[in-house]
Design an enzyme around this catalytic site. Structure first.
Site, PDB file in Angstrom:
ATOM      1  N   LYS A   1       0.292   2.644  -5.718  1.00 12.92           N
ATOM      2  CA  LYS A   1       0.203   1.200  -5.594  1.00 12.92           C
ATOM      3  C   LYS A   1       1.079   0.515  -6.645  1.00 12.92           C
ATOM      4  O   LYS A   1       2.268   0.673  -6.610  1.00 12.92           O
ATOM      5  CB  LYS A   1      -1.266   0.776  -5.686  1.00 12.92           C
ATOM      6  CG  LYS A   1      -2.196   1.597  -4.771  1.00 12.92           C
ATOM      7  CD  LYS A   1      -1.993   1.309  -3.305  1.00 12.92           C
ATOM      8  CE  LYS A   1      -2.747   2.263  -2.381  1.00 12.92           C
ATOM      9  NZ  LYS A   1      -4.161   2.415  -2.668  1.00 12.92           N
TER      10      LYS A   1
ATOM     11  N   ASP B   1     -12.182   3.946 -11.251  1.00 11.63           N
ATOM     12  CA  ASP B   1     -10.915   3.888 -10.509  1.00 11.63           C
ATOM     13  C   ASP B   1     -10.231   2.584 -10.916  1.00 11.63           C
ATOM     14  O   ASP B   1     -10.674   1.496 -10.557  1.00 11.63           O
ATOM     15  CB  ASP B   1     -11.218   3.938  -9.001  1.00 11.63           C
ATOM     16  CG  ASP B   1      -9.947   3.901  -8.142  1.00 11.63           C
ATOM     17  OD1 ASP B   1      -8.912   3.383  -8.620  1.00 11.63           O
ATOM     18  OD2 ASP B   1     -10.008   4.373  -6.990  1.00 11.63           O
TER      19      ASP B   1
ATOM     20  N   ARG C   1       3.488  24.625  -8.667  1.00 13.26           N
ATOM     21  CA  ARG C   1       2.138  24.123  -8.372  1.00 13.26           C
ATOM     22  C   ARG C   1       1.325  24.016  -9.656  1.00 13.26           C
ATOM     23  O   ARG C   1       0.428  23.196  -9.777  1.00 13.26           O
ATOM     24  CB  ARG C   1       1.427  25.005  -7.338  1.00 13.26           C
ATOM     25  CG  ARG C   1       0.031  24.496  -7.007  1.00 13.26           C
ATOM     26  CD  ARG C   1      -0.591  25.046  -5.723  1.00 13.26           C
ATOM     27  NE  ARG C   1      -0.206  26.382  -5.381  1.00 13.26           N
ATOM     28  CZ  ARG C   1      -0.614  27.491  -5.998  1.00 13.26           C
ATOM     29  NH1 ARG C   1      -1.445  27.402  -7.019  1.00 13.26           N
ATOM     30  NH2 ARG C   1      -0.178  28.663  -5.605  1.00 13.26           N
TER      31      ARG C   1
ATOM     32  N   TYR D   1     -13.037   2.163  -2.265  1.00 14.14           N
ATOM     33  CA  TYR D   1     -11.922   2.425  -1.359  1.00 14.14           C
ATOM     34  C   TYR D   1     -12.428   3.290  -0.192  1.00 14.14           C
ATOM     35  O   TYR D   1     -13.223   4.216  -0.392  1.00 14.14           O
ATOM     36  CB  TYR D   1     -10.824   3.150  -2.144  1.00 14.14           C
ATOM     37  CG  TYR D   1      -9.605   3.477  -1.349  1.00 14.14           C
ATOM     38  CD1 TYR D   1      -8.721   2.475  -0.955  1.00 14.14           C
ATOM     39  CD2 TYR D   1      -9.321   4.784  -0.980  1.00 14.14           C
ATOM     40  CE1 TYR D   1      -7.588   2.784  -0.220  1.00 14.14           C
ATOM     41  CE2 TYR D   1      -8.189   5.090  -0.247  1.00 14.14           C
ATOM     42  CZ  TYR D   1      -7.327   4.084   0.131  1.00 14.14           C
ATOM     43  OH  TYR D   1      -6.214   4.389   0.865  1.00 14.14           O
TER      44      TYR D   1
HETATM   45  C1  PLP Z   1      -5.063   3.415  -2.426  1.00 12.36           C
HETATM   46  C2  PLP Z   1      -6.262   3.647  -3.260  1.00 12.36           C
HETATM   47  C3  PLP Z   1      -6.767   4.939  -3.457  1.00 12.36           C
HETATM   48  C4  PLP Z   1      -6.135   6.142  -2.819  1.00 12.36           C
HETATM   49  O1  PLP Z   1      -4.823   6.352  -3.261  1.00 12.36           O
HETATM   50  P1  PLP Z   1      -3.715   7.081  -2.357  1.00 12.36           P
HETATM   51  O2  PLP Z   1      -2.560   7.158  -3.294  1.00 12.36           O
HETATM   52  O3  PLP Z   1      -3.486   6.211  -1.155  1.00 12.36           O
HETATM   53  O4  PLP Z   1      -4.268   8.409  -1.991  1.00 12.36           O
HETATM   54  C5  PLP Z   1      -7.890   5.096  -4.254  1.00 12.36           C
HETATM   55  N1  PLP Z   1      -8.495   4.033  -4.823  1.00 12.36           N
HETATM   56  C6  PLP Z   1      -8.049   2.771  -4.644  1.00 12.36           C
HETATM   57  C7  PLP Z   1      -8.761   1.645  -5.309  1.00 12.36           C
HETATM   58  C8  PLP Z   1      -6.916   2.527  -3.861  1.00 12.36           C
HETATM   59  O5  PLP Z   1      -6.479   1.280  -3.685  1.00 12.36           O
END
Ligand code: PLP
Length: 399
Positions: A205, A180, A55, A108
């Site tokens: 993603k 982000d 962890r 998001y």
């Molecule tokens: C998918 C996404 C998240 C969250 O990511 P996860 O891996 O699904 O927890 C945060 N910000 C954006 C812009 C996203 O597309």
């Protein structure tokens, strides 16, 4: 075969090999044994590099972190169990009761929920503002504002934030600009070069790219902030599993090739869609008709990314007909996969909003977001043409 001590219950040491594996080994070990208390002491004090408990850190996470650190041009990034883990590290690992955060008004969905529900429950206050309108963001500032959280390109309208203006405002006020960078990726945009203080990724993603692993990453310009987020991640179990990191690293080996290919096809698709009958509008930052085209060119330097949105004129009936006819695409709420995926905000990401609220964002029943994948462009354009033709037929028969 027995191991060196002749006991079946202890793992057999790996056979010696003068040659090395060409692939990163998977290290699922939860714990790591040290030789002596002196050695463990030295490890905890950082005089000796060594793992203790998974962890707190493990080789597979460090490999992924190092790769992203290099891409974003920073050190000390933290890999988390999902993109939301990274968002939580920033908001819950750095803020305290009484602090105020400004968030972009098209974040998001789950980031939005953290801002709207969880932070207020923990004694923090939040305001949403349009990140393309600096005077609106300025008006939302309070003496206790600590940070501004934005996405470079918004979901699903693909609006482009005024990152340079926000960075200037944050510098002026001594607050943190948190970006982000999931949609844009470090291939398309490097937030630290434009004044960001903290960068977040959902590795799930485009970076991992195969829809088989969830992982996130966060890093700050100030190493002390990264260290605080790392401690929070370890404490709250936001840290990742070795297997997930192993899979993500494998996906990331081909990330740049995938991104370039998908982006190229996205540009072709956007122009193709704009020429099809039955389209109310097409959104792609590199098209001259995009509302933020000038800013997109300035900020992204021609890198429009792999996301395209479009709106069919025929409403829900047209949308149903489109997904039925375009069955070569996955109609699934994710993005960045090797295959093209299609999402319908009105029934998924934005279903909690009222029809009026959706209309304000321009998200009608005919609105789709496309994450362009690696199909041959010819095949892909043909599938979209067929979908659009079916949508027009449905629109006519519905009347
Ligand atoms: C998918 C996404 C998240 C969250 O990511 P996860 O891996 O699904 O927890 C945060 N910000 C954006 C812009 C996203 O597309």
């Amino acid at each position: 075969m027995r191991n060196a001590r002749g006991s079946l219950i202890r793992p057999t040491p790996l056979p010696e090999s003068a040659s090395r594996p060409v692939v990163t080994p998977l290290s699922p070990s939860v714990a790591y044994s040290s030789d002596t208390p002196d050695m463990l002491d030295a490890q905890y004090e950082g005089r000796l590099q060594g793992y203790t408990y998974a962890r707190e850190g493990h080789p597979n996470a460090d490999v992924v972190a190092a790769r992203l650190d290099a891409m974003e041009g920073m050190d000390g990034g933290v890999v988390t169990g999902s993109g939301m883990g990274a968002v939580a590290c920033v908001l819950m690992g750095l803020l305290k009761a009484g602090d105020h955060v400004i968030g972009a008004n098209q974040l998001y969905g789950r980031s939005m929920r953290l801002m709207a529900e969880d932070l207020p429950r923990l004694g923090m206050t939040t305001t949403l503002a349009d990140p393309g309108d600096i005077s609106a963001v300025r008006a939302a500032l309070r003496p206790e504002t600590r940070m501004i959280l934005v996405e470079v390109v918004s979901n699903p309208s693909l609006r482009v934030a005024d990152i340079k203006g926000l960075a200037a405002l944050c510098r002026e006020r001594g607050i943190l600009l948190v970006v982000d960078n999931t949609f844009t990726t470090p291939r398309g945009f490097r937030p630290f070069d434009h004044g960001a203080d903290i960068v977040i990724h959902s590795i799930t993603k485009l970076l991992a790219g195969h829809s088989d692993v969830m992982l996130g990453y966060v890093v700050a310009r100030d190493g002390a902030l990264s260290a605080r987020m790392s401690v929070f991640a370890v404490t709250a179990w936001l840290t990742p599993s070795p297997f997930d990191c192993w899979l993500a690293e494998r996906g990331m080996l081909s990330f740049e090739l995938r991104f370039d290919r998908a982006q190229q096809t996205a540009g072709l698709l956007a122009d193709h869609l704009a020429g099809l009958p039955g389209m109310a509008r097409v959104l792609y930052p590199m098209r001259a008709d995009h509302p933020d085209h000038t800013r997109a060119q300035d900020l992204l330097g021609g890198q429009g990314g792999n996301m395209v949105s479009f709106e069919l004129t025929g409403g829900r009936a047209a949308a149903n007909a489109f997904t039925r006819a375009a069955d070569g695409l996955s109609f699934a709420p994710t993005l960045g996969d090797v295959g093209t995926t299609l999402s319908h905000p009105a029934t998924s990401s934005h279903r909690a909003l009222s029809a009026d609220e959706r209309a304000q964002l321009g998200l009608s029943e005919g609105f789709f977001r496309v994450s362009v994948g690696l199909e041959s462009p010819d095949d892909l354009l043909r599938i979209f043409s067929e979908g659009a033709a079916a949508a027009i037929d449905a629109g006519i028969s519905a009347r």
